[in-house]
Design an enzyme around this catalytic site. Structure first.
Site, PDB file in Angstrom:
ATOM      1  N   ARG A   1     -10.768  -1.003  -4.387  1.00 12.27           N
ATOM      2  CA  ARG A   1      -9.666  -0.119  -4.027  1.00 12.27           C
ATOM      3  C   ARG A   1      -9.620   1.130  -4.917  1.00 12.27           C
ATOM      4  O   ARG A   1      -9.653   1.026  -6.127  1.00 12.27           O
ATOM      5  CB  ARG A   1      -8.334  -0.877  -4.087  1.00 12.27           C
ATOM      6  CG  ARG A   1      -8.194  -1.849  -2.911  1.00 12.27           C
ATOM      7  CD  ARG A   1      -6.944  -2.687  -3.005  1.00 12.27           C
ATOM      8  NE  ARG A   1      -7.021  -3.674  -4.072  1.00 12.27           N
ATOM      9  CZ  ARG A   1      -6.049  -4.547  -4.341  1.00 12.27           C
ATOM     10  NH1 ARG A   1      -4.947  -4.540  -3.626  1.00 12.27           N
ATOM     11  NH2 ARG A   1      -6.179  -5.426  -5.310  1.00 12.27           N
TER      12      ARG A   1
ATOM     13  N   LYS B   1       6.937  -1.361 -15.151  1.00 15.35           N
ATOM     14  CA  LYS B   1       5.598  -1.579 -14.587  1.00 15.35           C
ATOM     15  C   LYS B   1       4.972  -0.245 -14.188  1.00 15.35           C
ATOM     16  O   LYS B   1       3.809   0.049 -14.515  1.00 15.35           O
ATOM     17  CB  LYS B   1       5.717  -2.524 -13.378  1.00 15.35           C
ATOM     18  CG  LYS B   1       4.494  -2.584 -12.490  1.00 15.35           C
ATOM     19  CD  LYS B   1       3.296  -3.148 -13.192  1.00 15.35           C
ATOM     20  CE  LYS B   1       2.120  -3.250 -12.238  1.00 15.35           C
ATOM     21  NZ  LYS B   1       0.896  -3.645 -12.883  1.00 15.35           N
TER      22      LYS B   1
ATOM     23  N   LEU C   1      -1.085   4.634 -19.058  1.00 16.60           N
ATOM     24  CA  LEU C   1      -2.505   4.310 -19.230  1.00 16.60           C
ATOM     25  C   LEU C   1      -3.377   5.291 -18.455  1.00 16.60           C
ATOM     26  O   LEU C   1      -4.388   5.798 -18.965  1.00 16.60           O
ATOM     27  CB  LEU C   1      -2.776   2.875 -18.762  1.00 16.60           C
ATOM     28  CG  LEU C   1      -2.133   1.770 -19.606  1.00 16.60           C
ATOM     29  CD1 LEU C   1      -2.351   0.405 -18.950  1.00 16.60           C
ATOM     30  CD2 LEU C   1      -2.683   1.766 -21.029  1.00 16.60           C
TER      31      LEU C   1
ATOM     32  N   CYS D   1      -3.737  -0.067  -8.657  1.00 14.32           N
ATOM     33  CA  CYS D   1      -2.438   0.165  -9.283  1.00 14.32           C
ATOM     34  C   CYS D   1      -2.204   1.562  -9.835  1.00 14.32           C
ATOM     35  O   CYS D   1      -1.151   2.142  -9.615  1.00 14.32           O
ATOM     36  CB  CYS D   1      -2.201  -0.851 -10.394  1.00 14.32           C
ATOM     37  SG  CYS D   1      -1.702  -2.446  -9.729  1.00 14.32           S
TER      38      CYS D   1
ATOM     39  N   PRO E   1       0.827  -1.214   0.000  1.00 17.36           N
ATOM     40  CA  PRO E   1       0.000   0.000   0.000  1.00 17.36           C
ATOM     41  C   PRO E   1       0.858   1.260   0.000  1.00 17.36           C
ATOM     42  O   PRO E   1       2.054   1.215   0.304  1.00 17.36           O
ATOM     43  CB  PRO E   1      -0.788  -0.116   1.317  1.00 17.36           C
ATOM     44  CG  PRO E   1       0.081  -0.958   2.200  1.00 17.36           C
ATOM     45  CD  PRO E   1       0.799  -1.911   1.299  1.00 17.36           C
TER      46      PRO E   1
ATOM     47  N   ARG F   1     -20.544   6.665 -16.201  1.00 21.98           N
ATOM     48  CA  ARG F   1     -19.803   5.679 -17.005  1.00 21.98           C
ATOM     49  C   ARG F   1     -20.233   5.665 -18.464  1.00 21.98           C
ATOM     50  O   ARG F   1     -19.744   4.847 -19.246  1.00 21.98           O
ATOM     51  CB  ARG F   1     -19.984   4.277 -16.405  1.00 21.98           C
ATOM     52  CG  ARG F   1     -19.354   4.123 -15.036  1.00 21.98           C
ATOM     53  CD  ARG F   1     -17.847   4.192 -15.095  1.00 21.98           C
ATOM     54  NE  ARG F   1     -17.236   4.189 -13.774  1.00 21.98           N
ATOM     55  CZ  ARG F   1     -15.938   4.303 -13.552  1.00 21.98           C
ATOM     56  NH1 ARG F   1     -15.104   4.445 -14.559  1.00 21.98           N
ATOM     57  NH2 ARG F   1     -15.458   4.313 -12.324  1.00 21.98           N
TER      58      ARG F   1
ATOM     59  N   PHE G   1       0.812  -7.433 -15.224  1.00 24.45           N
ATOM     60  CA  PHE G   1       0.133  -6.431 -16.047  1.00 24.45           C
ATOM     61  C   PHE G   1      -1.334  -6.843 -16.207  1.00 24.45           C
ATOM     62  O   PHE G   1      -1.868  -6.876 -17.303  1.00 24.45           O
ATOM     63  CB  PHE G   1       0.817  -6.300 -17.408  1.00 24.45           C
ATOM     64  CG  PHE G   1       2.222  -5.773 -17.337  1.00 24.45           C
ATOM     65  CD1 PHE G   1       2.460  -4.420 -17.176  1.00 24.45           C
ATOM     66  CD2 PHE G   1       3.309  -6.634 -17.406  1.00 24.45           C
ATOM     67  CE1 PHE G   1       3.756  -3.927 -17.101  1.00 24.45           C
ATOM     68  CE2 PHE G   1       4.613  -6.147 -17.338  1.00 24.45           C
ATOM     69  CZ  PHE G   1       4.835  -4.788 -17.182  1.00 24.45           C
TER      70      PHE G   1
END
Length: 465
Positions: free
Chosen positions: A348, A222, A229, A278, A95, A444, A164
């Site tokens: 999360r 990574k 992105l 992430c 975390p 969305r 990934f």
């Protein structure tokens, strides 16, 4: 390097569980044991009813069903699994620090260090140790230091093998990976260790997709992949705000620029913001690393990607408040979705948490429906923010299991996760049950504007005026 016949993975979470299930499934000649000190989680992985696995991922239960009890095991016997395995994956939680130096940006490596110390204590034979958790650059060095200086004279090779995976498509991402990255030392033993891990993936992936690098390149790749992105998401979201002021349509802009082969169409869907374990964590890590090397402009650049994401969540919540005549106090607002994206029960950094928190600050009475997220998880997410007491959270927010009934006497519905089932609801019935005027806020962009307005809704879709 000895032949790999036994693998141990420390950490039975979102990465360890699915990754090891696929490795076991594709490598029937290797015994894979996933260990965790959390007894409840291991019990869930061993549940006879595969619908009760701790993680929901399409395709996961079928793979677990095929391999569990044959060459895939879930256990709390950490030391035993470490002792027996030739290869050990570290897949524990990392975390963002909530205390001290680097608070709010640096990764907290407490659990990784505990793992390394435990491996050093238990191991009596040479081991390959694989970093699978998302970790800051130079963690392999720290792990190696601990293993070399506290062990029993055992030789360790440390590899970085970042995941990934996109949640909701993790099994497909594992089975059909674009690339597998293996970072390690360029010494003879380092190369042998990289080849040993590569051989495992070669059981189902073409060799040309398995890239070997040095450790630092692997670790940094990574963070950079996720930062790029997330940057695309924040970029298109920044333009969605402009579209709403100018009568442009974000869908048309996304489509137009996505046709440019240099840009491509992926990650150009405007929304209420990105979440997940992430993106934010990795960008903040990158920010922290850049700052620690005195690269202020680099750090500021990437930090703005996160700031734009926070702005988008705030903007959505503020738009709901303003549209409902600048007061939501005592008004019933239904949130469809709590997971950070569809086809996962992971919450999360979910946008829903922050939208709900902002509305509750204005004393809105929230009703939450999500097809996969439990009531306990939803309350735990809110309690973690410490914005208000657990008792106040429970007074202002209710979790329900019937999405249509939830809309009875509601002032507004906000769509905050893109679950496919939301598109198939009887929206005419929902409209009838709601107070009028009935508002729907589509964070969305999954519903049909024309159809919703024909039914009678005051309908708002992010990125359209």
């Amino acid at each position: 390097m000895k032949k790999i016949t036994k693998i141990c993975c420390i950490g039975a979470g979102y990465v360890g569980g699915p990754t090891m299930s696929v490795i076991a499934n594709k490598c029937p000649h290797i015994v894979v044991t996933v260990v965790d000190i959390n007894e409840d989680r291991i019990a869930q992985w061993n549940t006879p009813n595969l619908d009760n696995l701790p993680i929901y991922e399409p395709g996961l239960k079928e793979i677990v069903r095929e391999s569990r009890g044959k060459n895939l095991f879930f256990s709390t016997e950490v030391d035993k699994a470490i002792d027996e395995a030739q290869m050990i994956f570290i897949s524990v939680n990392t975390p963002t620090k909530t205390y001290g130096k680097g608070k709010g940006q640096a990764a907290d490596l407490k659990f990784v260090e505990l793992c390394a110390r435990n491996i050093a204590k238990v191991a009596k034979e040479d081991k390959i140790v694989v970093e699978k958790s998302t970790l800051p650059v130079r963690t392999a060095e720290a792990i190696k230091n601990i293993l070399d200086h506290t062990g029993n004279g055992v030789a360790f090779e440390i590899l970085s093998n970042p995941e990934f995976l996109a949640e909701g498509t993790a099994i497909d991402d594992l089975l059909n990976a674009d690339r597998v990255l293996i970072g390690g030392d360029d010494t003879p033993t380092g190369k042998a260790a990289k080849n040993a891990l590569s051989k495992i993936y070669e059981n189902w992936l073409p060799k040309e997709r398995i890239l070997q690098t040095n450790v630092w390149s692997s670790e940094l790749s990574k963070l950079v992949a996720n930062a790029f992105l997330a940057q695309r998401v924040s970029s298109i979201n920044s333009i969605s705000a402009l579209c709403e002021k100018t009568d442009a349509n974000i869908a048309e802009i996304s489509r137009a620029i996505g046709f440019d082969s240099r840009i491509g169409p992926k990650f150009l869907n405007a929304s209420v913001g990105f979440g997940g374990s992430c993106f934010q964590k990795d960008i903040l890590n990158l920010v922290y690393i850049a700052r620690s090397f005195g690269l202020k402009e680099v750090a500021d650049y990437w930090e703005h990607v996160v700031m734009m994401n926070d702005f988008q969540k705030r903007r959505f919540a503020n738009h709901i408040i303003q549209t409902l005549y600048n007061t939501v106090s005592g008004k019933k607002i239904v949130l469809y979705g709590w997971a950070f994206k569809k086809d996962t029960n992971d919450t999360r950094e979910s946008a829903a948490i922050h939208v709900a928190d902002a509305l509750m600050e204005e004393r809105a009475e929230l009703v939450i429906y999500d097809p996969k997220v439990s009531e306990d998880r939803i309350y735990a997410d809110l309690d973690y923010l410490e914005t208000r007491s657990p008792a106040e959270n429970r007074a202002l927010l209710k979790v329900v299991s019937d999405p249509t009934e939830a809309s009875r006497e509601a002032h507004a519905i906000a769509v905050v996760t893109e679950w496919d089932e939301f598109k198939s609801y009887d929206w005419t019935k929902i409209y009838e049950l709601m107070l009028k005027p009935a508002f729907v806020f589509d964070g969305r962009r999954i519903l049909d504007t024309q159809k919703m307005r024909q039914i009678g809704f005051n309908y708002y879709k992010i990125g359209e005026a």
